[in-house]
Design a protein around this motif. Structure first.
Motif, PDB file in Angstrom:
ATOM      1  N   ILE A 188       0.866  -1.187   0.000  1.00  0.00           N
ATOM      2  CA  ILE A 188       0.000   0.000   0.000  1.00  0.00           C
ATOM      3  C   ILE A 188       0.900   1.233   0.000  1.00  0.00           C
ATOM      4  CG2 ILE A 188      -1.862   1.237   1.181  1.00  0.00           C
ATOM      5  CD1 ILE A 188      -2.645  -1.408   2.491  1.00  0.00           C
ATOM      6  N   PRO A 189       1.152   1.828  -1.182  1.00  0.00           N
ATOM      7  CA  PRO A 189       2.052   2.987  -1.248  1.00  0.00           C
ATOM      8  C   PRO A 189       1.627   4.123  -0.332  1.00  0.00           C
ATOM      9  CG  PRO A 189       1.601   2.150  -3.448  1.00  0.00           C
ATOM     10  CD  PRO A 189       0.690   1.416  -2.519  1.00  0.00           C
ATOM     11  N   GLU A 190       0.339   4.291  -0.146  1.00  0.00           N
ATOM     12  CA  GLU A 190      -0.152   5.404   0.681  1.00  0.00           C
ATOM     13  C   GLU A 190       0.338   5.317   2.125  1.00  0.00           C
ATOM     14  OE1 GLU A 190      -2.368   5.103  -2.951  1.00  0.00           O
ATOM     15  OE2 GLU A 190      -1.935   3.580  -1.412  1.00  0.00           O
ATOM     16  N   GLU A 191       0.699   4.129   2.572  1.00  0.00           N
ATOM     17  CA  GLU A 191       1.251   3.990   3.920  1.00  0.00           C
ATOM     18  C   GLU A 191       2.642   4.620   4.030  1.00  0.00           C
ATOM     19  OE1 GLU A 191       1.158  -0.131   4.857  1.00  0.00           O
ATOM     20  OE2 GLU A 191      -1.012  -0.142   5.284  1.00  0.00           O
ATOM     21  N   HIS A 192       3.250   4.898   2.890  1.00  0.00           N
ATOM     22  CA  HIS A 192       4.580   5.515   2.852  1.00  0.00           C
ATOM     23  C   HIS A 192       4.514   6.876   2.164  1.00  0.00           C
ATOM     24  CE1 HIS A 192       6.167   1.643   4.154  1.00  0.00           C
ATOM     25  NE2 HIS A 192       5.464   1.086   3.193  1.00  0.00           N
ATOM     26  N   ALA A 193       3.382   7.553   2.317  1.00  0.00           N
ATOM     27  CA  ALA A 193       3.153   8.816   1.610  1.00  0.00           C
ATOM     28  C   ALA A 193       4.245   9.836   1.881  1.00  0.00           C
ATOM     29  CB  ALA A 193       1.785   9.383   1.990  1.00  0.00           C
ATOM     30  N   ALA A 195       7.487   9.467   2.911  1.00  0.00           N
ATOM     31  CA  ALA A 195       8.791   9.122   2.335  1.00  0.00           C
ATOM     32  C   ALA A 195       8.749   9.141   0.806  1.00  0.00           C
ATOM     33  CB  ALA A 195       9.232   7.753   2.833  1.00  0.00           C
ATOM     34  N   LEU A 196       7.704   8.580   0.214  1.00  0.00           N
ATOM     35  CA  LEU A 196       7.613   8.557  -1.249  1.00  0.00           C
ATOM     36  C   LEU A 196       7.502   9.965  -1.809  1.00  0.00           C
ATOM     37  CD1 LEU A 196       5.220   5.505  -1.791  1.00  0.00           C
ATOM     38  CD2 LEU A 196       7.658   5.616  -2.345  1.00  0.00           C
ATOM     39  N   SER A 197       6.722  10.819  -1.164  1.00  0.00           N
ATOM     40  CA  SER A 197       6.582  12.203  -1.632  1.00  0.00           C
ATOM     41  C   SER A 197       7.904  12.950  -1.522  1.00  0.00           C
ATOM     42  CB  SER A 197       5.501  12.922  -0.827  1.00  0.00           C
ATOM     43  OG  SER A 197       4.240  12.303  -0.997  1.00  0.00           O
ATOM     44  N   PHE A 198       8.637  12.701  -0.442  1.00  0.00           N
ATOM     45  CA  PHE A 198       9.951  13.328  -0.286  1.00  0.00           C
ATOM     46  C   PHE A 198      10.874  12.940  -1.437  1.00  0.00           C
ATOM     47  CE2 PHE A 198      14.360  12.967   1.115  1.00  0.00           C
ATOM     48  CZ  PHE A 198      14.615  14.257   1.549  1.00  0.00           C
ATOM     49  N   LEU A 199      10.912  11.648  -1.767  1.00  0.00           N
ATOM     50  CA  LEU A 199      11.753  11.198  -2.869  1.00  0.00           C
ATOM     51  C   LEU A 199      11.307  11.833  -4.183  1.00  0.00           C
ATOM     52  CD1 LEU A 199      12.044   7.381  -2.035  1.00  0.00           C
ATOM     53  CD2 LEU A 199      13.745   9.169  -1.597  1.00  0.00           C
ATOM     54  N   THR A 220       1.533   6.467  -8.268  1.00  0.00           N
ATOM     55  CA  THR A 220       2.122   7.775  -8.011  1.00  0.00           C
ATOM     56  C   THR A 220       2.861   7.821  -6.681  1.00  0.00           C
ATOM     57  OG1 THR A 220       1.697  10.157  -7.918  1.00  0.00           O
ATOM     58  CG2 THR A 220       0.038   8.716  -6.911  1.00  0.00           C
ATOM     59  N   MET A 221       3.966   8.547  -6.697  1.00  0.00           N
ATOM     60  CA  MET A 221       4.712   8.831  -5.472  1.00  0.00           C
ATOM     61  C   MET A 221       4.398  10.230  -4.956  1.00  0.00           C
ATOM     62  SD  MET A 221       8.371   7.243  -6.754  1.00  0.00           S
ATOM     63  CE  MET A 221       9.304   7.882  -5.367  1.00  0.00           C
ATOM     64  N   VAL A 252      15.895   8.719  -7.905  1.00  0.00           N
ATOM     65  CA  VAL A 252      14.857   7.699  -8.026  1.00  0.00           C
ATOM     66  C   VAL A 252      14.023   7.983  -9.265  1.00  0.00           C
ATOM     67  CG1 VAL A 252      14.717   7.264  -5.550  1.00  0.00           C
ATOM     68  CG2 VAL A 252      13.188   8.936  -6.589  1.00  0.00           C
ATOM     69  N   GLY A 253      13.486   6.916  -9.839  1.00  0.00           N
ATOM     70  CA  GLY A 253      12.621   7.059 -10.994  1.00  0.00           C
ATOM     71  C   GLY A 253      11.265   7.626 -10.611  1.00  0.00           C
ATOM     72  N   ASP A 254      10.466   7.907 -11.623  1.00  0.00           N
ATOM     73  CA  ASP A 254       9.128   8.461 -11.412  1.00  0.00           C
ATOM     74  C   ASP A 254       8.133   7.317 -11.263  1.00  0.00           C
ATOM     75  OD1 ASP A 254       6.937  10.231 -11.362  1.00  0.00           O
ATOM     76  OD2 ASP A 254       6.607   9.899 -13.504  1.00  0.00           O
ATOM     77  N   GLY A 255       7.476   7.258 -10.127  1.00  0.00           N
ATOM     78  CA  GLY A 255       6.463   6.250  -9.901  1.00  0.00           C
ATOM     79  C   GLY A 255       6.989   5.033  -9.162  1.00  0.00           C
ATOM     80  N   ALA A 256       6.118   4.455  -8.342  1.00  0.00           N
ATOM     81  CA  ALA A 256       6.432   3.235  -7.607  1.00  0.00           C
ATOM     82  C   ALA A 256       5.693   2.064  -8.252  1.00  0.00           C
ATOM     83  CB  ALA A 256       6.025   3.385  -6.138  1.00  0.00           C
ATOM     84  N   VAL A 257       6.117   0.869  -7.898  1.00  0.00           N
ATOM     85  CA  VAL A 257       5.491  -0.350  -8.405  1.00  0.00           C
ATOM     86  C   VAL A 257       5.203  -1.265  -7.221  1.00  0.00           C
ATOM     87  CG1 VAL A 257       5.845  -2.458  -9.758  1.00  0.00           C
ATOM     88  CG2 VAL A 257       6.558  -0.240 -10.678  1.00  0.00           C
TER      89      VAL A 257
END
Length: 295
Positions: A188-193, A195-199, A220-221, A252-257
């Motif tokens: 669940i990427p949203e649980e890391h909102a 950190a992912l947004s910072f990157l 989306t990150m 880091v690249g654009d977008g998470a998987v």
């Protein structure tokens, strides 16, 4: 009788010479050493098997990755890329027994020329790396993957040796850039909102180094606006491996998987050798000599 003695002496001398050459060759492939820990490439199928056992303990037993029935039976994390990769190891030489019993950490290394002959990189199933490679046809890339260390060895010393090994290997093979997937726990990427947004806002690869998740897998990150991101809290929320890549100068690249099989949310790390900070070049040595003979 004298001829037999002389012949026997020659056999012993030849045998001793072979032993010395074998010992010297083994010592020569050690890429770094700190006290009882050393890093080098796997020397045999048995050592690769042992590295796969370490991966199984970390990825499946600790991180709850899915395992096929065969993998669960053998207690090994195995895939098709293992056969074409080099396997970097960290060994605890204070453990008595065969070398494979000493393996406490591993990294999987795949050079571009080998990947292209074999059908591509592992990361290509998640990220659209083709355009990145095409923009840098004169450069040599290397993929880093399957990084793991047993819990009791997750120390600064072990991480330093893994990077010593990566750096020495990259220099030996004339690598210009490294890349590979790095993971957050869970799907669940949203649980890391945070950190992912910072990157996304601060170290996203752009221009000639831009690379994105494959469209069909892109998550989306950009989950929080820049003004809502607290950098200090975001850094503390980053997994140690990603934080280490950042310190070296990675993007880091654009977008998470989302990788359901491994129970992770992945980002793509891109590290041009030219981006590695002078601080770390000085620390490890421009010729990777920092830990090459530390005892």
């Amino acid at each position: 009788m004298m001829i037999e003695i002389l012949d026997s002496a020659r056999v012993v001398d030849a045998s001793n010479a072979c032993v010395r050459q074998t010992v010297a060759a083994a010592a020569a492939d050690v890429l770094g050493r700190i006290a009882n820990l050393e890093t080098r490439l796997a020397r045999s199928a048995a050592e690769i098997d042992a590295a796969q056992a370490v991966r199984y303990r970390v990825f499946v037993e600790e991180m709850n990755a899915q395992a096929t029935p065969e993998a669960a039976r053998r207690r090994r994390d195995v895939d098709d890329w293992d056969a074409i990769c080099d396997h970097l190891l960290v060994l605890d030489t204070s453990i008595e027994g065969d070398p494979e019993e000493q393996i406490v950490g591993t990294y999987r290394l795949l050079r571009q020329e080998i990947a292209e002959r074999a059908g591509g990189f592992y990361s290509g199933s998640e990220f659209a790396i083709g355009d990145l490679l095409a923009r840098h046809r004169g450069k040599r890339f290397m993929e880093l993957g399957r990084s793991c260390v047993l819990p009791e060895y997750r120390t600064k010393r072990t991480v330093e040796l893994l990077w010593q090994g990566n750096w020495a290997y990259a220099l030996k093979h004339g690598i210009d850039a490294m890349f590979g997937c790095a993971s957050f726990p869970g799907v669940i990427p949203e649980e890391h909102a945070l950190a992912l947004s910072f990157l996304h806002h601060n170290i996203r690869a752009k221009d000639e180094w831009a690379v994105a998740a494959r469209p069909e897998r892109h998550r989306t990150m950009d989950l929080m606006p820049p003004e809502a991101v607290n950098p200090k809290k975001a850094l503390s929320a980053l997994p140690p491996l990603i934080k280490g890549y950042m310190r070296l100068g990675a993007m880091v690249g654009d977008g998470a998987v989302v990788d359901h099989a491994f129970n992770t949310t992945d980002v793509l790390i891109v590290l041009p050798i030219s981006n590695i900070s002078g601080r770390y070049l000085n620390y490890y040595g421009a010729d990777a000599s920092r830990f090459s003979s530390v005892s």
